[in-house]
Design a protein around this motif. Structure first.
Motif, mmCIF file in Angstrom:
data_model
loop_
_atom_site.group_PDB
_atom_site.id
_atom_site.type_symbol
_atom_site.label_atom_id
_atom_site.label_comp_id
_atom_site.label_asym_id
_atom_site.label_seq_id
_atom_site.Cartn_x
_atom_site.Cartn_y
_atom_site.Cartn_z
ATOM 1 N N LEU A 42 -1.029 -5.413 28.658
ATOM 2 C CA LEU A 42 -0.559 -4.053 28.910
ATOM 3 C C LEU A 42 0.347 -3.950 30.132
ATOM 4 O O LEU A 42 1.040 -2.949 30.290
ATOM 5 C CB LEU A 42 -1.746 -3.104 29.097
ATOM 6 N N ALA A 43 0.327 -4.963 30.986
ATOM 7 C CA ALA A 43 1.067 -4.965 32.242
ATOM 8 C C ALA A 43 0.617 -3.824 33.151
ATOM 9 O O ALA A 43 1.354 -3.341 33.993
ATOM 10 C CB ALA A 43 2.569 -4.907 32.002
ATOM 11 N N ILE A 44 -0.604 -3.375 32.937
ATOM 12 C CA ILE A 44 -1.270 -2.376 33.777
ATOM 13 C C ILE A 44 -2.591 -3.019 34.204
ATOM 14 O O ILE A 44 -3.253 -3.658 33.385
ATOM 15 C CB ILE A 44 -1.558 -1.074 32.990
ATOM 16 N N PRO A 45 -3.004 -2.875 35.451
ATOM 17 C CA PRO A 45 -4.238 -3.528 35.893
ATOM 18 C C PRO A 45 -5.463 -3.096 35.081
ATOM 19 O O PRO A 45 -5.665 -1.901 34.835
ATOM 20 C CB PRO A 45 -4.382 -3.106 37.352
ATOM 21 N N CYS A 46 -6.255 -4.060 34.675
ATOM 22 C CA CYS A 46 -7.523 -3.763 33.994
ATOM 23 C C CYS A 46 -8.555 -3.382 35.050
ATOM 24 O O CYS A 46 -8.285 -3.414 36.258
ATOM 25 C CB CYS A 46 -7.979 -4.977 33.189
ATOM 26 N N SER A 47 -9.746 -3.041 34.624
ATOM 27 C CA SER A 47 -10.779 -2.604 35.568
ATOM 28 C C SER A 47 -11.171 -3.731 36.525
ATOM 29 O O SER A 47 -11.490 -3.483 37.688
ATOM 30 C CB SER A 47 -11.998 -2.094 34.818
ATOM 31 N N HIS A 48 -11.120 -4.984 36.055
ATOM 32 C CA HIS A 48 -11.468 -6.118 36.912
ATOM 33 C C HIS A 48 -10.407 -6.303 38.001
ATOM 34 O O HIS A 48 -10.722 -6.562 39.161
ATOM 35 C CB HIS A 48 -11.589 -7.393 36.084
ATOM 36 N N ALA A 49 -9.128 -6.153 37.619
ATOM 37 C CA ALA A 49 -8.035 -6.287 38.586
ATOM 38 C C ALA A 49 -8.063 -5.144 39.597
ATOM 39 O O ALA A 49 -7.752 -5.351 40.778
ATOM 40 C CB ALA A 49 -6.698 -6.319 37.862
ATOM 41 N N ILE A 50 -8.443 -3.963 39.171
ATOM 42 C CA ILE A 50 -8.556 -2.822 40.097
ATOM 43 C C ILE A 50 -9.656 -3.085 41.113
ATOM 44 O O ILE A 50 -9.497 -2.831 42.304
ATOM 45 C CB ILE A 50 -8.784 -1.514 39.318
#
Length: 183
Positions: A42-50
């Motif tokens: 998605l090129a949007i941060p997932c919950s883990h990346a957040i």
């Protein structure tokens, strides 16, 4: 703990993120990747990346690609967009396309009120409404709930006590249109 995740730094811009069930994910903020692959897809941060970004004190907005940002959208519509015409020069339009007359589809709505199409929610069952031989409304799922009140009438010479008003005689209430006793 960050948002229900346990975040452990394992290298420069690399983190191990564990959820409540103990499953772990490898997040690399430098390459914008996560082992769940949602960040890459998605090129949007997932919950883990957040969760890893919060631990590293990195702005989550910096992890989103430029194409999703407002500045990029403004640049896309910055110039003037003119409609294509035959006199604008450029590439000539083929005769097959320029001679084509586009009309709306030749369909017509059928007469009457349109049928109501509805998708049922998970766990919701379709319920049919039917009238019984006695004339009251029953809600059934494929068959009559009980057949005891539809048995052959007793034609012997014995005296049969009449059922009381509002019941079938065996104590069950007769349900009417609005859910109350039928009088």
């Amino acid at each position: 703990m960050t948002g229900g995740y346990e975040v452990i730094q394992i290298g420069e811009n690399e983190y191990e993120v564990r959820n409540k069930t103990g499953r772990s994910f490898h997040v690399n903020l430098g390459s914008r990747s996560c082992s769940c692959f949602e960040f890459q897809m998605l090129a949007i941060p997932c919950s883990h990346a957040i969760a890893a970004a919060l631990k590293a004190k990195v702005s989550v907005n910096d992890l989103v690609i430029e194409q999703y940002k407002v500045e990029f959208l403004k640049r896309a519509y910055q110039g003037t967009i003119l409609p294509e015409t035959a006199t604008s020069g450029g590439i000539p339009m083929p005769a097959i396309v320029s001679d084509l007359h586009l009309a709306p589809p030749a369909t017509r709505r059928p007469p009457g009120r349109p049928k109501k199409l509805r998708y049922f929610s998970r766990g919701e069952k379709r319920v049919n409404e039917m009238r019984s031989p006695e004339g009251y409304l029953q809600q059934v799922q494929g068959h009559w709930p009980q057949q005891s009140h539809l048995q052959e009438p007793n034609i012997s010479n014995k005296e049969v006590e009449a059922p009381t008003k509002g019941t079938f005689g065996d104590g069950r209430n007769r349900i009417g249109w609005f859910g109350g006793l039928r009088r």
